[in-house]
Design a protein around this motif. Structure first.
Motif, short mmCIF file in Angstrom:
data_model
loop_
_atom_site.label_atom_id
_atom_site.label_comp_id
_atom_site.label_asym_id
_atom_site.label_seq_id
_atom_site.Cartn_x
_atom_site.Cartn_y
_atom_site.Cartn_z
N LYS A 566 0.83 -1.20 0.00
CA LYS A 566 0.00 0.00 0.00
C LYS A 566 0.87 1.26 0.00
N GLU A 567 1.90 1.25 0.84
CA GLU A 567 2.81 2.39 0.87
C GLU A 567 3.45 2.61 -0.49
N SER A 568 3.79 1.53 -1.12
CA SER A 568 4.42 1.62 -2.43
C SER A 568 3.46 2.27 -3.44
N TYR A 569 2.21 1.84 -3.39
CA TYR A 569 1.20 2.45 -4.29
C TYR A 569 1.09 3.94 -4.03
N ILE A 570 0.99 4.28 -2.75
CA ILE A 570 0.85 5.71 -2.41
C ILE A 570 2.09 6.47 -2.88
N GLY A 571 3.23 5.86 -2.68
CA GLY A 571 4.47 6.50 -3.13
C GLY A 571 4.45 6.73 -4.63
N LEU A 572 4.00 5.74 -5.34
CA LEU A 572 3.97 5.83 -6.80
C LEU A 572 3.03 6.93 -7.29
N ILE A 573 1.86 7.00 -6.68
CA ILE A 573 0.92 8.02 -7.16
C ILE A 573 1.35 9.41 -6.70
N SER A 574 2.02 9.45 -5.56
CA SER A 574 2.52 10.74 -5.09
C SER A 574 3.60 11.27 -6.04
N LEU A 575 4.45 10.37 -6.49
CA LEU A 575 5.48 10.76 -7.46
C LEU A 575 4.84 11.18 -8.78
N THR A 576 3.80 10.45 -9.16
CA THR A 576 3.07 10.81 -10.38
C THR A 576 2.53 12.23 -10.28
N ARG A 577 1.98 12.52 -9.11
CA ARG A 577 1.43 13.86 -8.91
C ARG A 577 2.53 14.91 -9.03
N ARG A 578 3.67 14.64 -8.44
CA ARG A 578 4.75 15.64 -8.51
C ARG A 578 5.25 15.85 -9.94
N VAL A 579 5.33 14.75 -10.69
CA VAL A 579 5.78 14.88 -12.08
C VAL A 579 4.74 15.70 -12.87
N LEU A 580 3.47 15.37 -12.67
CA LEU A 580 2.42 16.12 -13.38
C LEU A 580 2.46 17.60 -13.00
N GLU A 581 2.59 17.86 -11.70
CA GLU A 581 2.59 19.26 -11.26
C GLU A 581 3.79 20.02 -11.81
N SER A 582 4.92 19.35 -11.83
CA SER A 582 6.11 20.01 -12.37
C SER A 582 5.88 20.36 -13.84
N CYS A 583 5.33 19.42 -14.58
CA CYS A 583 5.11 19.66 -16.01
C CYS A 583 4.09 20.76 -16.27
N ILE A 584 2.98 20.74 -15.55
CA ILE A 584 2.00 21.80 -15.82
C ILE A 584 2.57 23.16 -15.42
N GLY A 585 3.41 23.17 -14.40
CA GLY A 585 4.07 24.43 -14.02
C GLY A 585 4.86 24.99 -15.19
#
Ligand code: ARG
Length: 595
Positions: A566-585
């Motif tokens: 579960k932690e791994s999943y959360i980690g993965l989606i959290s990283l996904t969010r950061r990559v998306l946010e960086s790109c939209i920025g």
């Protein structure tokens, strides 16, 4: 961090060398058969020609040497297939490790450029005293994104709005003002100053004066000539007209700043054509001295045609017979100023592609005259037109030129309606969310197209929460945020940062697809900037958002019983969010908290 492509290539190089071939054949590319593999190397085909062997034999040898490296952590599979492709799959453990490293690295593992450059981005190009219209939208949106990309990568980016503040529109306004208010001191030849501090018009008056004057000049030759003379007088420094010009600038620029700020567009320099004026005299003299500029029918021109030209490039006009300078003169003098102030390593002009010929001429003169070094890249990023559904340049329903503010209002309203359909938030919240999402819809709708292409402004499509749209990307980010928030509410203790480092090797195919995309972040960013192509970032985040949504569909993230998983999943989606946010920025877009 090294790019995964480079890491793969290193492995392949070693295998080519070990098999007795040059390592220059070891290039790795994304697979064009995702059903068969993730990446591939086509080098055996080229090597076959050089070594006069069968491609498949070479591919087989290379694969053997890849496999014989014992534990080779990068690939889980390498297979030679006819006629000589090498199909590659990345190992799950390698990917998980890479994701973890991204999580703890500065800028998600993006490396600083070997040689940071000083780059001038000339974009915006608004004309003083004329309201911003949709034509200026593309310059602002695309230029801002290029500037942000370069800056994030570590270059010294200088964004210059390069206002149109020195042309005939100034003479038109001056003469129109004279007709309307002849009593003003500026028109009294005997007045010795000082001139009033207060502008003799407001921004709304100014916005009305210019179109009126412009219309008049089209039917009234005498008026047009007066405007022309007034422009010349202004350019020669006639004090009363200079004073009016100052007023026009002050009133107009503060309005422009507000408008650009609403678009989240910021310039480092608020220079304009007028700033080039002091450089023009010496520059022309230099062009004459070097034997480049010569008189032709009273005008001064520079030849720029080359033997290699496939189309005709006419001489560049530097000075008209009446002594007036031209668009090319001010662009060239601006380059003189920029060289003096910044010594740029690169120039990027984001301007309507219909001005391509003008810039070709200007760049050639700049290089021939040695104003700019021969090897300094001067990039003209010409953009296409934003069209209406009829395929013609976008207009209001009444057929007039659409003002930018109006356009934004319309798109915000459309988003607002969509948000209210779900009725999960208050009206106030829907309004403020719509302002954020509306701007994203507009910018993404623009940036997701290759800049040079014309595109259709389709408000329905741009504001849709599904498909390749801004709202879809934002919705994906918001969805991830809410999953993580729930995870915390349910007692998920670990901090976001720590969780991202706990990403485990994947167990499912949609999970792997997501990881594969995340690992491409640094490569995509470098490429998009190198090719001045924000649409490549859009393409990437659209794929990434799709990959996340498939993963989310396949996986019961919060209901997962294995805590580490579960932690791994959360980690993965959290990283996904950061990559998306960086790109939209980098696209100049922000995500709301909820939508
Ligand atoms: N003001 C110009 C226009 O509206 C655009 C300026 C583009 N930049 C430049 N350096 N010429 O057409």
């Amino acid at each position: 961090m090294n790019k995964i492509l480079d890491m793969m290539e290193r492995e392949l190089k070693q295998a080519f060398t070990a098999s007795g071939y040059e390592d220059s054949f070891a290039k790795v590319v994304l697979s064009n058969r995702p059903d068969l593999c993730e990446y591939q190397c086509n080098g055996a085909m080229a090597a076959a020609k050089a070594y006069k062997k069968k491609p498949i034999d070479i591919a087989n040898q290379v694969v053997e040497h890849l496999a014989s490296g014992g534990s080779h952590p990068v690939f889980s599979e390498a297979e030679a297939v006819m006629p000589g492709f090498i199909n590659l799959k990345l190992s799950d453990a390698f990917l998980a490790e890479y994701a973890g490293a991204m999580a703890s690295a500065d800028k998600l593992g993006l490396e600083a450029p070997e040689k940071p450059e000083t780059v001038i981005v000339d974009y915006g190009g608004a004309n003083v005293a004329k309201p911003l219209h949709v034509g200026h939208l593309r310059a602002a949106i695309i230029g801002e994104s290029i500037k942000r990309m370069g800056r994030f990568l570590g270059h010294h980016m200088i964004g210059d709005v390069h206002l149109g503040d020195w042309g005939l529109q100034m003479g038109l306004i001056i003469e129109e003002l004279k007709d309307r208010k002849p009593e003003l001191v500026y028109f009294d030849e005997s007045f010795e100053g000082p001139f009033p501090q207060e502008a003799p018009f407001t921004i709304s008056e100014l916005e009305e004066i210019y179109p009126a004057a412009s219309a008049k000049s089209k039917v009234d030759e005498v008026f047009k000539e007066r405007a022309h003379q007034a422009t010349l007088k202004l350019q020669r420094g006639y004090a009363p007209f200079r004073a009016i010009w100052q007023h026009i600038m002050a009133v107009s620029v503060s309005d422009l700043k507000k408008n650009y700020a609403n678009l989240n567009v910021e310039f480092d320099l608020w220079k304009g054509e007028s700033d080039a004026e002091p450089y023009i005299g010496d520059m022309i003299q230099m062009l004459v001295d070097k034997g480049l500029a010569y008189e032709s029918q009273g005008a001064l021109v520079v030849d720029v045609a080359q033997d290699t030209d496939t189309k005709e490039i006419p001489p560049c006009l530097i000075r008209k017979s009446d002594g007036a300078s031209l668009y090319a003169t001010s662009d060239l003098a601006t380059i003189v100023e920029r060289e003096q102030d910044f010594k740029p390593d690169r120039y990027i002009y984001v301007v309507d592609k219909r001005q391509g010929m003008h810039f070709e001429q200007v760049f050639r003169v700049a290089k021939r005259a040695g104003i700019v070094k021969e090897d300094t890249p001067m990039i003209f990023l010409g953009f296409g037109t934003m069209n209406g559904k009829d395929g013609k340049p976008f207009k209001t329903r009444e057929g007039g030129v659409m003002r930018l503010e109006k356009l934004i209002e319309e798109i915000n309203e459309a988003v607002y309606q969509r948000i209210m359909e779900n009725r999960t938030v208050s009206e106030d919240e829907a309004r403020s969310t719509a302002a954020v999402v509306g701007l994203a819809a507009l910018k993404y709708g623009d940036l997701s197209n290759q800049a040079a292409k014309d595109y259709v402004f389709d408000i329905e499509r741009f504001t849709s929460f599904e498909g390749n749209t801004g709202p879809y990307i934002l919705y994906t980010i918001v969805r991830i945020k809410s999953i993580i928030a729930k995870y915390r509410e349910n007692g998920g203790q670990v901090s976001q940062d720590a969780v991202e480092k706990k990403i485990l090797a994947c167990t499912g195919s949609s999970e792997k697809a997501l990881m594969l995309l995340l690992a491409r972040y640094n490569e995509v960013l470098e490429n998009s900037f190198a090719e001045t192509a924000p649409h490549k970032i859009c393409q990437y985040i659209y794929e990434l958002a799709n990959a996340f949504n498939s993963f989310y569909h396949d996986t019961k993230i919060l209901a997962e019983e294995d805590e580490a998983r579960k932690e791994s999943y959360i980690g993965l989606i959290s990283l996904t969010r950061r990559v998306l946010e960086s790109c939209i920025g980098l696209l100049g877009i922000e995500a709301p908290e909820r939508m």
